[in-house]
Design a protein around this motif. Structure first.
Motif, PDB file in Angstrom:
ATOM      1  N   PHE A 143      18.351 -36.045 -26.577  1.00  0.00           N
ATOM      2  CA  PHE A 143      18.881 -34.795 -26.022  1.00  0.00           C
ATOM      3  C   PHE A 143      20.212 -34.408 -26.661  1.00  0.00           C
ATOM      4  O   PHE A 143      20.283 -33.458 -27.408  1.00  0.00           O
ATOM      5  N   ASP A 144      21.284 -35.139 -26.318  1.00  0.00           N
ATOM      6  CA  ASP A 144      22.616 -34.758 -26.798  1.00  0.00           C
ATOM      7  C   ASP A 144      22.652 -34.765 -28.323  1.00  0.00           C
ATOM      8  O   ASP A 144      22.358 -35.765 -28.960  1.00  0.00           O
ATOM      9  N   GLY A 145      23.013 -33.628 -28.899  1.00  0.00           N
ATOM     10  CA  GLY A 145      23.038 -33.486 -30.348  1.00  0.00           C
ATOM     11  C   GLY A 145      21.710 -33.025 -30.921  1.00  0.00           C
ATOM     12  O   GLY A 145      21.589 -32.796 -32.116  1.00  0.00           O
ATOM     13  N   VAL A 146      20.708 -32.868 -30.046  1.00  0.00           N
ATOM     14  CA  VAL A 146      19.389 -32.398 -30.488  1.00  0.00           C
ATOM     15  C   VAL A 146      18.992 -31.163 -29.679  1.00  0.00           C
ATOM     16  O   VAL A 146      18.926 -30.067 -30.218  1.00  0.00           O
ATOM     17  N   THR A 147      18.723 -31.325 -28.385  1.00  0.00           N
ATOM     18  CA  THR A 147      18.321 -30.178 -27.567  1.00  0.00           C
ATOM     19  C   THR A 147      19.504 -29.245 -27.282  1.00  0.00           C
ATOM     20  O   THR A 147      19.306 -28.118 -26.838  1.00  0.00           O
ATOM     21  N   HIS A 148      20.664 -29.727 -27.537  1.00  0.00           N
ATOM     22  CA  HIS A 148      21.911 -28.953 -27.434  1.00  0.00           C
ATOM     23  C   HIS A 148      22.976 -29.699 -28.233  1.00  0.00           C
ATOM     24  O   HIS A 148      22.777 -30.857 -28.594  1.00  0.00           O
ATOM     25  N   ILE A 175      13.516 -37.755 -33.432  1.00  0.00           N
ATOM     26  CA  ILE A 175      14.577 -36.787 -33.715  1.00  0.00           C
ATOM     27  C   ILE A 175      15.813 -37.258 -32.972  1.00  0.00           C
ATOM     28  O   ILE A 175      15.802 -37.391 -31.744  1.00  0.00           O
ATOM     29  N   ASP A 176      16.871 -37.503 -33.718  1.00  0.00           N
ATOM     30  CA  ASP A 176      18.109 -38.022 -33.128  1.00  0.00           C
ATOM     31  C   ASP A 176      19.280 -37.585 -33.998  1.00  0.00           C
ATOM     32  O   ASP A 176      19.111 -37.337 -35.192  1.00  0.00           O
ATOM     33  N   ASP A 177      20.449 -37.516 -33.404  1.00  0.00           N
ATOM     34  CA  ASP A 177      21.645 -37.137 -34.173  1.00  0.00           C
ATOM     35  C   ASP A 177      22.501 -38.343 -34.565  1.00  0.00           C
ATOM     36  O   ASP A 177      23.514 -38.177 -35.221  1.00  0.00           O
ATOM     37  N   GLN A 184      17.081 -36.633 -38.649  1.00  0.00           N
ATOM     38  CA  GLN A 184      18.441 -36.529 -38.107  1.00  0.00           C
ATOM     39  C   GLN A 184      18.875 -35.073 -37.969  1.00  0.00           C
ATOM     40  O   GLN A 184      18.658 -34.259 -38.859  1.00  0.00           O
ATOM     41  N   THR A 185      19.505 -34.764 -36.829  1.00  0.00           N
ATOM     42  CA  THR A 185      20.099 -33.455 -36.620  1.00  0.00           C
ATOM     43  C   THR A 185      21.623 -33.567 -36.720  1.00  0.00           C
ATOM     44  O   THR A 185      22.186 -34.653 -36.625  1.00  0.00           O
ATOM     45  N   GLY A 234      22.987 -29.190 -33.079  1.00  0.00           N
ATOM     46  CA  GLY A 234      21.745 -29.438 -32.369  1.00  0.00           C
ATOM     47  C   GLY A 234      20.569 -29.116 -33.271  1.00  0.00           C
ATOM     48  O   GLY A 234      20.699 -29.018 -34.492  1.00  0.00           O
ATOM     49  N   PHE A 235      19.403 -28.950 -32.679  1.00  0.00           N
ATOM     50  CA  PHE A 235      18.165 -28.683 -33.414  1.00  0.00           C
ATOM     51  C   PHE A 235      18.143 -27.216 -33.822  1.00  0.00           C
ATOM     52  O   PHE A 235      18.125 -26.326 -32.975  1.00  0.00           O
ATOM     53  N   THR A 236      18.116 -26.958 -35.118  1.00  0.00           N
ATOM     54  CA  THR A 236      18.228 -25.601 -35.656  1.00  0.00           C
ATOM     55  C   THR A 236      16.882 -25.077 -36.157  1.00  0.00           C
ATOM     56  O   THR A 236      15.895 -25.813 -36.227  1.00  0.00           O
TER      57      THR A 236
END
Length: 149
Positions: free
Chosen positions: A7-12, A109-111, A125-126, A131-133
């Motif tokens: 979630f954090d860094g991906v969905t936002h 998918i992870d940051d 990696q995001t 986040g996810f663009t």
């Protein structure tokens, strides 16, 4: 096929205010709609504070049935320091796959690449500040198509 989703860094963006949570979901959901055979497993620390149904509720209703589980919190608790491997998120994902779908192909998918082994081939990696663009959506679509062929 499986997609493991942070979630954090991906969905936002990482550090987003509550009102800005899940601002990137439309890009993720768009790709999932193009790939109906992909199931999603939550690989986020949010799993420790929310039920599976609560985690599903952050996504559009038509996709919720495809969010099938959460990775285990293998290294949680007082003994964490003694048991924690160097690549914690990778271990948790591999544990889930081994237990639930040992023959599945998968992508995460992870940051935070430090939670995965160097050059992990199944990590996408995001940028935590973005986040996810849209560009990430194109890359995810490309990678899922390659996995399906």
């Amino acid at each position: 096929m499986l997609l493991f989703l942070d979630f954090d860094g991906v969905t936002h963006v990482d550090g987003a205010l509550d009102v800005d949570h899940f601002k990137c979901n439309s890009f993720i959901e768009g790709v999932l709609r193009l790939h109906p055979k992909v199931d999603v497993v939550f690989s986020t620390t949010w799993r420790d504070d929310h039920t599976l149904d609560e985690l599903r509720s952050f996504f559009s209703e038509d996709l919720r049935a495809r969010f099938i589980g959460v990775t285990p919190s293998l290294f949680k608790g007082p003994a964490k320091r003694d048991r924690e491997p160097k690549f914690e998120r990778e271990w948790e994902i591999l544990s889930w796959v081994k237990t639930n779908r040992p023959l599945a192909s998968f992508l995460a998918i992870d940051d935070r690449p430090k939670w995965f082994s160097p050059d992990c081939p199944w990590l996408m990696q995001t940028n935590p500040r973005l986040g996810f663009t849209c560009g990430d959506a194109q890359e995810l679509d490309r990678r899922l198509k390659a996995m399906a062929s």
